[in-house]
Design an enzyme around this catalytic site. Structure first.
Site, PDB file in Angstrom:
ATOM      1  N   HIS A 197       0.686  30.192  23.688  1.00  0.00           N
ATOM      2  CA  HIS A 197       1.953  29.853  24.655  1.00  0.00           C
ATOM      3  C   HIS A 197       0.396  30.278  25.607  1.00  0.00           C
ATOM      4  O   HIS A 197       0.938  31.408  26.572  1.00  0.00           O
ATOM      5  CB  HIS A 197       3.044  30.943  24.910  1.00  0.00           C
ATOM      6  CG  HIS A 197       4.069  31.128  25.761  1.00  0.00           C
ATOM      7  ND1 HIS A 197       3.859  30.025  27.257  1.00  0.00           N
ATOM      8  CD2 HIS A 197       5.353  31.492  26.506  1.00  0.00           C
ATOM      9  CE1 HIS A 197       4.711  29.951  28.016  1.00  0.00           C
ATOM     10  NE2 HIS A 197       5.662  30.875  27.934  1.00  0.00           N
ATOM     11  N   ARG A 243       7.601  22.369  27.185  1.00  0.00           N
ATOM     12  CA  ARG A 243       7.696  23.312  25.788  1.00  0.00           C
ATOM     13  C   ARG A 243       8.460  22.549  24.397  1.00  0.00           C
ATOM     14  O   ARG A 243       9.207  21.378  24.678  1.00  0.00           O
ATOM     15  CB  ARG A 243       8.262  24.241  26.124  1.00  0.00           C
ATOM     16  CG  ARG A 243       9.174  25.763  24.690  1.00  0.00           C
ATOM     17  CD  ARG A 243       9.704  26.323  25.905  1.00  0.00           C
ATOM     18  NE  ARG A 243       9.017  27.061  26.103  1.00  0.00           N
ATOM     19  CZ  ARG A 243       9.981  28.812  26.951  1.00  0.00           C
ATOM     20  NH1 ARG A 243      11.051  29.148  26.688  1.00  0.00           N
ATOM     21  NH2 ARG A 243       8.396  29.871  26.580  1.00  0.00           N
ATOM     22  N   ARG A 254      11.640  31.641  32.532  1.00  0.00           N
ATOM     23  CA  ARG A 254      10.967  32.210  33.210  1.00  0.00           C
ATOM     24  C   ARG A 254       9.398  31.363  33.488  1.00  0.00           C
ATOM     25  O   ARG A 254       9.166  31.150  34.644  1.00  0.00           O
ATOM     26  CB  ARG A 254      10.301  33.932  33.016  1.00  0.00           C
ATOM     27  CG  ARG A 254      11.218  35.064  33.622  1.00  0.00           C
ATOM     28  CD  ARG A 254      10.851  36.066  32.434  1.00  0.00           C
ATOM     29  NE  ARG A 254      11.777  35.791  30.743  1.00  0.00           N
ATOM     30  CZ  ARG A 254      12.959  35.867  31.046  1.00  0.00           C
ATOM     31  NH1 ARG A 254      13.257  36.594  32.029  1.00  0.00           N
ATOM     32  NH2 ARG A 254      13.412  35.613  30.020  1.00  0.00           N
ATOM     33  N   THR A 255       9.706  30.994  32.354  1.00  0.00           N
ATOM     34  CA  THR A 255       8.588  29.815  32.158  1.00  0.00           C
ATOM     35  C   THR A 255       8.606  28.090  33.255  1.00  0.00           C
ATOM     36  O   THR A 255       8.456  27.998  34.298  1.00  0.00           O
ATOM     37  CB  THR A 255       8.422  29.167  30.919  1.00  0.00           C
ATOM     38  OG1 THR A 255       8.409  30.552  30.397  1.00  0.00           O
ATOM     39  CG2 THR A 255       7.006  28.534  30.818  1.00  0.00           C
ATOM     40  N   LYS A 282      17.818   9.465  21.793  1.00  0.00           N
ATOM     41  CA  LYS A 282      17.940   8.935  20.925  1.00  0.00           C
ATOM     42  C   LYS A 282      17.174   8.040  20.216  1.00  0.00           C
ATOM     43  O   LYS A 282      17.011   6.820  19.429  1.00  0.00           O
ATOM     44  CB  LYS A 282      17.904   6.972  22.308  1.00  0.00           C
ATOM     45  CG  LYS A 282      18.844   7.611  22.923  1.00  0.00           C
ATOM     46  CD  LYS A 282      18.112   6.605  24.481  1.00  0.00           C
ATOM     47  CE  LYS A 282      19.929   6.615  24.935  1.00  0.00           C
ATOM     48  NZ  LYS A 282      19.326   5.732  26.838  1.00  0.00           N
TER      49      LYS A 282
HETATM   50  C1  NCD Z   1       8.236  33.757  25.589  1.00  0.00           C
HETATM   51  C2  NCD Z   1       8.163  32.857  24.883  1.00  0.00           C
HETATM   52  O1  NCD Z   1       8.631  31.758  25.163  1.00  0.00           O
HETATM   53  O2  NCD Z   1       7.535  32.641  23.923  1.00  0.00           O
HETATM   54  N1  NCD Z   1       8.885  33.824  26.534  1.00  0.00           N
HETATM   55  C3  NCD Z   1       8.367  33.427  27.806  1.00  0.00           C
HETATM   56  O3  NCD Z   1       8.425  32.366  27.850  1.00  0.00           O
HETATM   57  N2  NCD Z   1       8.614  34.071  28.782  1.00  0.00           N
HETATM   58  C4  NCD Z   1       9.093  35.159  24.705  1.00  0.00           C
HETATM   59  C5  NCD Z   1       9.953  35.163  23.453  1.00  0.00           C
HETATM   60  O4  NCD Z   1      10.566  34.079  23.917  1.00  0.00           O
HETATM   61  O5  NCD Z   1       9.960  36.052  23.127  1.00  0.00           O
END
Ligand code: NCD
Length: 331
Positions: A156, A128, A78-79, A107
């Site tokens: 997040h 991320r 999703r993100t 590397k």
């Molecule tokens: C979450 C995350 O990555 O922290 N997912 C997301 O970004 N929607 C929640 C999760 O991974 O449980």
């Protein structure tokens, strides 16, 4: 000679917050932690996001010629997709990696060198990373905006934007509500960011439902919740509290952040929301989940109109469109 420190700070503040046609400009800013923006600054993003939800078509050329870079050192659906879709729907383009082994990280390149290189090619970046604090460190090496899309078990903030837009669309505002958080409150970074955000609003109350081992980290309990004077309870059962909630925020147990598999297996099925348990909830208790779900929400809940997690996923794209527009200074 007297140094007017206030003057210096105010000057800097004004530069960052220069008004454009009555709007607060967020141009060039990074979003690493929910405390990076003021309530008014977040308001700007949400107001724009609501307008985009109502009329997405009118923004489809807003980012012509702009490039978003996505640096995903951890899995994501999703993100990453919602950021990429957001940029494409704004008329911009996207570069990046979702598999760090396909980048020079494999590397041994440092994050600082990677991000400085990406800045040569892109206008804005999303990162991320499994290490807490990595996006913050990266942001200190560049002047383009950097967005934290999740750093380890820490924060997040753009999932919080997603959650808040969803809450506002369902109930108008976030104040004077009871929020239940259930599942892995220790490692669940979306929970930490949402609690941090909501703690700035009045009339908010938290019910924190988790096994003893997965309670919220101490810094969230002491430095965020208690410091803001938010009433809260930490409990180990779900059913008795369902009737009090305006929102129930379910989360999965974060297997990848456990030290051993036995603990994960012992805790993973502790809370499962199903159609039977939904009978304890009010007619307007909405169920949110950042997704992915494993089995903490049974699929027999999906058809319940109170289940809002897929709407939430869609809102994630709209609010990220608003965020990109604001950080690029286009709105
Ligand atoms: C979450 C995350 O990555 O922290 N997912 C997301 O970004 N929607 C929640 C999760 O991974 O449980």
């Amino acid at each position: 000679m007297q140094v007017d420190l206030n003057g210096v700070i105010n000057h800097k503040y004004k530069q960052f917050n220069a008004k454009k046609e009555g709007h607060i400009l967020l141009k060039g800013r990074s979003l690493i932690d929910p405390s990076d923006f003021t309530r008014d600054e977040f308001r700007e993003i949400f107001d724009l996001a609501h307008q985009i939800v109502e009329n997405p078509e009118s923004y489809r050329k807003s980012c012509n010629g702009k490039i978003l870079a996505t640096l995903f050192y951890e899995p994501s659906t999703r993100t990453r997709f919602s950021f990429e879709a957001a940029m494409l729907r704004l008329g911009g383009q996207v570069i990046g990696f979702s598999e760090p082994n396909s980048s020079s990280a494999a590397k041994g390149e440092s994050i600082a060198d990677t991000i400085r290189t990406i800045e040569c090619y892109a206008d804005i970046a999303v990162m991320r990373h499994p290490k807490e604090g990595a996006p913050k460190v990266a942001s200190q090496y560049i002047s383009m905006p950097l967005i934290n899309a999740g750093d380890g078990g820490h924060q997040h903030p753009t999932q919080t934007l997603t959650d808040i837009l969803t809450i506002e669309r369902l109930k108008g505002n976030v104040e004077n509500k009871v929020y239940g958080f259930c599942g892995d409150l220790k490692f669940g970074r979306t929970v930490h960011s949402l609690i941090k955000f909501l703690s700035n609003y009045k009339g908010v109350r938290f019910i924190l439902i988790s096994p003893e081992e997965l309670r919220v980290p101490e810094y969230i309990r002491e430095e965020v919740i208690k410091k803001s004077g938010i009433p809260f309870e930490e409990v180990i059962e779900m059913e008795p509290y369902m009737g009090q909630l305006d929102f129930l925020y379910m989360t999965r147990v974060q297997r990848e952040r456990f030290f051993n598999e036995e603990d994960y297996i012992r805790l993973k099925d502790r809370f499962i929301l199903d159609a039977d348990k939904m009978k304890y909830a009010k007619k307007e208790t909405y169920i949110l989940h950042p997704l992915p779900r494993v089995n903490e929400i049974s699929t027999d809940v999906d058809a319940d109109p109170r289940a809002q997690y897929f709407v939430q996923a869609k809102n994630g794209m709209y609010v990220r469109m608003a965020l990109i527009l604001k950080l690029l200074g286009i709105y």
